[in-house]
Design a protein around this motif. Sequence first.
Motif, short mmCIF file in Angstrom:
data_model
loop_
_atom_site.label_atom_id
_atom_site.label_comp_id
_atom_site.label_asym_id
_atom_site.label_seq_id
_atom_site.Cartn_x
_atom_site.Cartn_y
_atom_site.Cartn_z
N ALA A 198 8.51 13.35 -1.57
CA ALA A 198 8.42 14.18 -0.36
C ALA A 198 7.28 15.18 -0.54
N VAL A 199 6.30 15.13 0.36
CA VAL A 199 5.12 15.98 0.27
C VAL A 199 5.26 17.11 1.30
N PRO A 200 5.27 18.37 0.86
CA PRO A 200 5.46 19.47 1.82
C PRO A 200 4.40 19.44 2.92
N GLN A 205 11.95 15.86 10.09
CA GLN A 205 13.41 15.99 10.00
C GLN A 205 13.95 15.24 8.80
N ASP A 206 15.24 15.46 8.51
CA ASP A 206 15.90 14.67 7.48
C ASP A 206 16.15 13.25 7.97
N GLY A 207 16.25 12.32 7.03
CA GLY A 207 16.60 10.94 7.36
C GLY A 207 18.10 10.81 7.62
N LEU A 208 18.61 9.60 7.44
CA LEU A 208 20.01 9.24 7.72
C LEU A 208 21.03 10.31 7.32
N ARG A 209 21.94 10.61 8.26
CA ARG A 209 23.07 11.50 7.96
C ARG A 209 24.34 10.84 8.47
N ALA A 210 25.42 11.00 7.76
CA ALA A 210 26.68 10.42 8.21
C ALA A 210 27.78 11.43 7.92
N GLY A 217 0.79 -1.23 0.00
CA GLY A 217 0.00 0.00 0.00
C GLY A 217 0.82 1.28 0.00
N LEU A 218 0.14 2.40 0.34
CA LEU A 218 0.76 3.72 0.41
C LEU A 218 0.87 4.13 1.88
N VAL A 219 1.99 4.73 2.26
CA VAL A 219 2.15 5.21 3.64
C VAL A 219 2.68 6.64 3.62
N LEU A 220 2.53 7.34 4.74
CA LEU A 220 2.92 8.76 4.78
C LEU A 220 3.60 9.11 6.12
N PRO A 221 4.77 8.53 6.37
CA PRO A 221 5.48 8.82 7.62
C PRO A 221 6.43 10.02 7.49
N PHE A 222 7.01 10.45 8.60
CA PHE A 222 8.15 11.38 8.54
C PHE A 222 9.08 11.14 9.72
N ALA A 223 10.34 11.55 9.56
CA ALA A 223 11.34 11.36 10.62
C ALA A 223 11.12 12.38 11.73
N SER A 278 13.71 10.23 4.73
CA SER A 278 12.84 11.37 5.06
C SER A 278 13.50 12.71 4.72
N VAL A 279 12.66 13.71 4.52
CA VAL A 279 13.13 15.04 4.13
C VAL A 279 12.51 16.08 5.08
N ARG A 280 13.36 16.94 5.58
CA ARG A 280 12.93 17.99 6.51
C ARG A 280 11.70 18.75 5.99
N ASP A 281 10.76 19.03 6.87
CA ASP A 281 9.54 19.79 6.55
C ASP A 281 8.62 19.10 5.54
N HIS A 282 8.83 17.82 5.32
CA HIS A 282 7.99 17.06 4.39
C HIS A 282 7.55 15.75 5.05
N ALA A 283 6.42 15.23 4.59
CA ALA A 283 6.08 13.84 4.89
C ALA A 283 6.53 13.03 3.68
N LEU A 284 6.80 11.74 3.90
CA LEU A 284 7.35 10.93 2.81
C LEU A 284 6.27 9.95 2.33
N LEU A 285 5.76 10.22 1.13
CA LEU A 285 4.79 9.29 0.53
C LEU A 285 5.58 8.13 -0.07
N ILE A 286 5.30 6.92 0.41
CA ILE A 286 6.00 5.74 -0.12
C ILE A 286 4.97 4.79 -0.72
N ASP A 287 5.20 4.42 -1.96
CA ASP A 287 4.40 3.37 -2.58
C ASP A 287 5.15 2.07 -2.28
N CYS A 288 4.62 1.29 -1.37
CA CYS A 288 5.36 0.12 -0.88
C CYS A 288 5.37 -1.02 -1.90
N ARG A 289 4.65 -0.85 -3.00
CA ARG A 289 4.72 -1.86 -4.07
C ARG A 289 5.89 -1.56 -4.99
N SER A 290 5.97 -0.33 -5.51
CA SER A 290 7.03 0.01 -6.47
C SER A 290 8.25 0.61 -5.79
N LEU A 291 8.10 1.01 -4.53
CA LEU A 291 9.11 1.75 -3.76
C LEU A 291 9.37 3.14 -4.34
#
Length: 410
Positions: free
Chosen positions: A217-219, A402-407, A52-58, A200-213
């Motif tokens: 980033a949705v503001p 917030q932003d996702g992984l940083r190194a 399905g589709l999900v809309l999480p954020f960091a 994840s991207v700062r100030d956005h939610a992340l729309l993920i299509d878990c079928r196609s991946l």
Amino acid sequence: MADFIDRPLPHEHRVETLIAAFEREFGRRPEGISAAPGRVNLIGEHVDYNDGLVLPFAIERSVLVAWARTRPANERELGLGLYSLDLDDRDDFGWLSPPAAQVGEPLNDDWTAYPQGVVWALQSTGSGVRGMDLAITGDVPQGAGLSSSAAVEVAVAGAFRDAFDMPIDDVALAQLCQRAENEFVGVRCGIMDQFASTLSVRDHALLIDCRSLAHDAVPLRLARAGLAIVIANSAVQRELVASAYNDRRRECEEAVVELRRRLDHPDLTSLRDVGAADLARIEIDSVPMRRARHVVTEIARVAAAVDALTRDDFAALGTLMVESHLSLRDDYEVSSTELDLLVGLATAQEYVLGARLTGAGCGGCTVNLVRTDAVDAFSRDVIAPYCERTGLPAVMYVTAPQDGLRAWRL
Ligand code: GLA
């Protein structure tokens, strides 16, 4: 009046403390830091493993890993040194061949299983893993549905990728971490948590299509709308495996088999292939059919939520969040008395636009869309009466995407 807001320690302070701990424990300076956040899911629950589709954020809580490669020719060249600052626990793994996978074994729930699982998954890609010493600390609350385990996995994978210049892109890194959790730790989680922690991207939610991946980033223009995201922690720990999680996955698989027959649709491979019109054709007369109704309607709600966000229609988003909670409560049955109480108290306030359980459910947290000027009122009107009625030490976190992984190298 008591304040139930739990605030994170400053990031720089946490990094410095971790570097000092690494030096104490391993007797040298770390070469780099990797930081991976926890996540909150705005909407789209229990649909990732149904394509399905999900809309999480960091969120503003993360796992930090300080790392240094073990020197070549050292007898621990292929070994893994692990130190948990939070548990003050050290474990060394001097493997010379890849550690065996835990597939089919009982749950591996020692804290070292998460980093070990990542190393195992990295090795099986043939990506040239060598020895490392790692010191780990995290402020993502554990067992609260905010993806503390995904944050550990992603931070560890990020450290290895950076240390050995591995040609692994972000999506592959998230998949590798999911594999570590599925096959080494033994939890059949979907891809959402590892994906959100990585991309994840700062100030956005992340729309993920878990079928196609595919992902976008949705503001999330919350500040401009005078809104904040408040996470309420019910203080009821959720054990992912002991909980209904793996049962729900099985029931969804049963629903696919049943719908293939009832809809006379032999090509149906997941609940993503089922639409509202299909559901209208059949009677919802069994547990798998109720699970399917949640999944199908929830995927439609995510699409509607994205549409609402493009118009900054937060009232519509709030309504969808409440509908999501009711569906999770009644059709999917992963809510609890405590989560229903938190959502009930929240939705009774005129300054709350939406509230729902977030994560796997059966305990953990709710996510709330709240007017910024009413955050203190939320503490007084929702958290305080909840603590009084249940006797549980609930807290709340105010967060923004917030932003996702940083190194980075030191
Ligand atoms: C847990 C899992 C995710 C997802 C959610 C429910 O967080 O790790 O993959 O299935 O539950 O939406």
